[in-house]
Design a protein around this motif. Sequence first.
Motif, PDB file in Angstrom:
ATOM      1  N   THR A 163      26.165  39.721  42.245  1.00  0.00           N
ATOM      2  CA  THR A 163      27.226  39.906  41.263  1.00  0.00           C
ATOM      3  C   THR A 163      27.211  38.795  40.223  1.00  0.00           C
ATOM      4  O   THR A 163      27.288  39.049  39.007  1.00  0.00           O
ATOM      5  CB  THR A 163      28.599  39.947  41.954  1.00  0.00           C
ATOM      6  N   ALA A 164      27.111  37.549  40.696  1.00  0.00           N
ATOM      7  CA  ALA A 164      27.124  36.415  39.774  1.00  0.00           C
ATOM      8  C   ALA A 164      25.899  36.422  38.867  1.00  0.00           C
ATOM      9  O   ALA A 164      26.003  36.111  37.665  1.00  0.00           O
ATOM     10  CB  ALA A 164      27.202  35.110  40.559  1.00  0.00           C
ATOM     11  N   ALA A 165      24.730  36.784  39.398  1.00  0.00           N
ATOM     12  CA  ALA A 165      23.516  36.850  38.578  1.00  0.00           C
ATOM     13  C   ALA A 165      23.619  37.961  37.543  1.00  0.00           C
ATOM     14  O   ALA A 165      23.151  37.814  36.405  1.00  0.00           O
ATOM     15  CB  ALA A 165      22.297  37.062  39.476  1.00  0.00           C
ATOM     16  N   ARG A 166      24.230  39.061  37.920  1.00  0.00           N
ATOM     17  CA  ARG A 166      24.442  40.159  36.966  1.00  0.00           C
ATOM     18  C   ARG A 166      25.301  39.697  35.797  1.00  0.00           C
ATOM     19  O   ARG A 166      24.976  39.938  34.623  1.00  0.00           O
ATOM     20  CB  ARG A 166      25.118  41.325  37.681  1.00  0.00           C
ATOM     21  N   ILE A 167      26.420  39.033  36.096  1.00  0.00           N
ATOM     22  CA  ILE A 167      27.311  38.535  35.042  1.00  0.00           C
ATOM     23  C   ILE A 167      26.597  37.479  34.208  1.00  0.00           C
ATOM     24  O   ILE A 167      26.682  37.469  32.972  1.00  0.00           O
ATOM     25  CB  ILE A 167      28.604  37.970  35.655  1.00  0.00           C
ATOM     26  N   TYR A 168      25.896  36.585  34.862  1.00  0.00           N
ATOM     27  CA  TYR A 168      25.133  35.518  34.200  1.00  0.00           C
ATOM     28  C   TYR A 168      24.145  36.082  33.187  1.00  0.00           C
ATOM     29  O   TYR A 168      23.996  35.556  32.073  1.00  0.00           O
ATOM     30  CB  TYR A 168      24.415  34.731  35.294  1.00  0.00           C
ATOM     31  N   GLN A 169      23.476  37.164  33.530  1.00  0.00           N
ATOM     32  CA  GLN A 169      22.414  37.688  32.686  1.00  0.00           C
ATOM     33  C   GLN A 169      22.859  38.821  31.770  1.00  0.00           C
ATOM     34  O   GLN A 169      22.410  38.911  30.628  1.00  0.00           O
ATOM     35  CB  GLN A 169      21.252  38.178  33.563  1.00  0.00           C
ATOM     36  N   HIS A 170      23.756  39.684  32.246  1.00  0.00           N
ATOM     37  CA  HIS A 170      24.067  40.917  31.514  1.00  0.00           C
ATOM     38  C   HIS A 170      25.550  41.153  31.271  1.00  0.00           C
ATOM     39  O   HIS A 170      25.902  42.142  30.618  1.00  0.00           O
ATOM     40  CB  HIS A 170      23.512  42.128  32.279  1.00  0.00           C
ATOM     41  N   GLY A 171      26.423  40.311  31.806  1.00  0.00           N
ATOM     42  CA  GLY A 171      27.857  40.558  31.679  1.00  0.00           C
ATOM     43  C   GLY A 171      28.367  41.456  32.774  1.00  0.00           C
ATOM     44  O   GLY A 171      27.600  42.059  33.539  1.00  0.00           O
ATOM     45  N   GLU A 172      29.690  41.553  32.846  1.00  0.00           N
ATOM     46  CA  GLU A 172      30.316  42.299  33.948  1.00  0.00           C
ATOM     47  C   GLU A 172      29.905  43.759  33.990  1.00  0.00           C
ATOM     48  O   GLU A 172      29.785  44.351  35.068  1.00  0.00           O
ATOM     49  CB  GLU A 172      31.848  42.215  33.834  1.00  0.00           C
ATOM     50  N   ASP A 173      29.683  44.374  32.838  1.00  0.00           N
ATOM     51  CA  ASP A 173      29.387  45.808  32.813  1.00  0.00           C
ATOM     52  C   ASP A 173      27.887  46.097  32.806  1.00  0.00           C
ATOM     53  O   ASP A 173      27.477  47.256  32.668  1.00  0.00           O
ATOM     54  CB  ASP A 173      30.049  46.471  31.606  1.00  0.00           C
TER      55      ASP A 173
ATOM     56  N   GLY B 115      39.257  32.844  41.838  1.00  0.00           N
ATOM     57  CA  GLY B 115      40.093  32.090  40.911  1.00  0.00           C
ATOM     58  C   GLY B 115      40.540  32.852  39.685  1.00  0.00           C
ATOM     59  O   GLY B 115      41.090  32.271  38.765  1.00  0.00           O
ATOM     60  N   TYR B 116      40.268  34.142  39.612  1.00  0.00           N
ATOM     61  CA  TYR B 116      40.692  35.008  38.504  1.00  0.00           C
ATOM     62  C   TYR B 116      40.176  34.561  37.129  1.00  0.00           C
ATOM     63  O   TYR B 116      40.935  34.429  36.173  1.00  0.00           O
ATOM     64  CB  TYR B 116      42.222  35.120  38.455  1.00  0.00           C
ATOM     65  N   PRO B 117      38.868  34.329  36.994  1.00  0.00           N
ATOM     66  CA  PRO B 117      38.359  34.032  35.648  1.00  0.00           C
ATOM     67  C   PRO B 117      38.502  35.261  34.748  1.00  0.00           C
ATOM     68  O   PRO B 117      38.391  36.402  35.198  1.00  0.00           O
ATOM     69  CB  PRO B 117      36.893  33.689  35.896  1.00  0.00           C
ATOM     70  N   LYS B 118      38.739  35.015  33.488  1.00  0.00           N
ATOM     71  CA  LYS B 118      38.916  36.092  32.507  1.00  0.00           C
ATOM     72  C   LYS B 118      37.602  36.830  32.283  1.00  0.00           C
ATOM     73  O   LYS B 118      36.532  36.221  32.288  1.00  0.00           O
ATOM     74  CB  LYS B 118      39.417  35.495  31.190  1.00  0.00           C
ATOM     75  N   ARG B 119      37.691  38.123  32.092  1.00  0.00           N
ATOM     76  CA  ARG B 119      36.488  38.900  31.785  1.00  0.00           C
ATOM     77  C   ARG B 119      35.848  38.363  30.516  1.00  0.00           C
ATOM     78  O   ARG B 119      36.517  38.069  29.531  1.00  0.00           O
ATOM     79  CB  ARG B 119      36.842  40.376  31.607  1.00  0.00           C
ATOM     80  N   GLY B 120      34.533  38.247  30.555  1.00  0.00           N
ATOM     81  CA  GLY B 120      33.797  37.668  29.444  1.00  0.00           C
ATOM     82  C   GLY B 120      33.538  36.190  29.600  1.00  0.00           C
ATOM     83  O   GLY B 120      32.791  35.592  28.822  1.00  0.00           O
ATOM     84  N   SER B 121      34.135  35.564  30.630  1.00  0.00           N
ATOM     85  CA  SER B 121      33.900  34.149  30.882  1.00  0.00           C
ATOM     86  C   SER B 121      32.474  33.931  31.374  1.00  0.00           C
ATOM     87  O   SER B 121      31.863  34.817  31.971  1.00  0.00           O
ATOM     88  CB  SER B 121      34.868  33.631  31.946  1.00  0.00           C
ATOM     89  N   LYS B 122      31.953  32.746  31.151  1.00  0.00           N
ATOM     90  CA  LYS B 122      30.661  32.384  31.721  1.00  0.00           C
ATOM     91  C   LYS B 122      30.858  32.134  33.204  1.00  0.00           C
ATOM     92  O   LYS B 122      31.734  31.361  33.600  1.00  0.00           O
ATOM     93  CB  LYS B 122      30.097  31.171  31.017  1.00  0.00           C
ATOM     94  N   VAL B 123      30.048  32.761  34.018  1.00  0.00           N
ATOM     95  CA  VAL B 123      30.272  32.731  35.456  1.00  0.00           C
ATOM     96  C   VAL B 123      30.075  31.340  36.054  1.00  0.00           C
ATOM     97  O   VAL B 123      30.628  31.024  37.116  1.00  0.00           O
ATOM     98  CB  VAL B 123      29.370  33.770  36.159  1.00  0.00           C
TER      99      VAL B 123
END
Length: 458
Positions: free
Chosen positions: A43-53, A352-360
């Motif tokens: 999950t974290a690598a996905r957000i890191y590279q491509h974002g949540e979606d 910790g509820y980071p905002k969508r679009g935040s850097k992971v």
Amino acid sequence: MTQRLSLLLAASLFCASASAFAAPQAKNIIFFLGDGMGPTTITAARIYQHGEDGLLNFERLERTARIKTYSNDFQTTDSAPSMGAYMTGVKINQNGISMKDARAIDPARDANGNRTVDLCGENNGSITPTILELAKARGKAVGAVTTTELTHATPASTFSHVCHRDAAYTIARQLVPGGAGYNAALGDGVDVLMGGGRHHFTPWNKASNPKGRADGRDLLAELAKQGYDVATTRAGMMSARPGRKFVGIYSADDHLDYSLARRPEQPSLSEMALTAIELLSQDPDGFFLMVEGGKIDHALHDTNASNALADTVAFDEAIRAAIERMRSIDPGLENTLVVVTADHDHTMVLSGYPKRGSKVLDIVHDYASGEPKKDADGKTFTALLFGNGKVRPDSRADVDSATAQDPRYRQEAGVRTVYESHGGGDVKLYAVGAGSAPFKGTIENTQVFHLMKAAAGL
């Protein structure tokens, strides 16, 4: 009525089992292992590279399953028994390399201070054939590629049998056809081998090779005499000749580098995987190839999320490149099975509820104000944290965004330990191609072996 329902259920399970072991379809198998690549890491690598979606490349594969990872004697597995389960279909004791019921005994130190003396002894467990050995026995080409030392737990579990994963010098000699200690089940030898840890294959020298072999053997020279092309750099790998066996060991006395800091003389995992496919696919009977992204695990043990995510992305890129290459050889993957999974989880969490679009890799910010969020003690904190590990200060201090996103930053842990441990949770599996349909549901890691074996008719 109860008996009738039981009979119907048994019949349905039998049919499901029978369909899982249908006629062989896979001429080739590529087994990708992301060491320690648990669900949170994905999950974290996905957000890191491509974002949540977004999606990682391997997340687009059509078949998915959930894998139980416990070993024969531990709830939370070591890499050795988990990989051994994938390779042999048998639950293995902690630290054992593809041996059933072996009691792990730490290797003793030799006169040079290195743990080279194998103390496993006779009648300590029994050898269980690996899928690589079964493929070799059927005339297929076989290979193992890793970013760790070639003798490390994951690659070793494909071609070696020993009671303790740290008996690396013993593991190395099992690879040399005709030499003392050779694993005869490998026939004329593993066709492609790549990784690090050259000291396990070369003679001890006080000045130049203090971690070398106490027995004085130069296993790389012995492999060359057996017809192997031997390379120690990326350039040497790139000149590998089709039709020859190949061994490439690109680090003198350690694992390969993290992808963010890879030296130019070391090939990327994608380059190693593609080279292995080029060499192995020359065999008309097909091949079995294991590819490990092993540095993911190392970074997580160090509570260093940045390198863990970057190496997960590099692992994902190797999968994409390999599948694209196989589709050019085998359109539709009608004769090729690709399996992607992990051997175990780690203790990293995203919270910790980071905002969508935040850097992971960043600290957590307040949704409304955008200001750094504070814990109950008034300190900032990162979105990624670990359940245990080295970094647990007696008194927490603030961490800023620049520090948190530095590739060298090590996230904090809840419990201070010598190093961060594995996690005992289930891991994910993805599959595509010939014989991939039965990979579904929640299954034992041992079942993966049986499904691959059936798919290839081994």
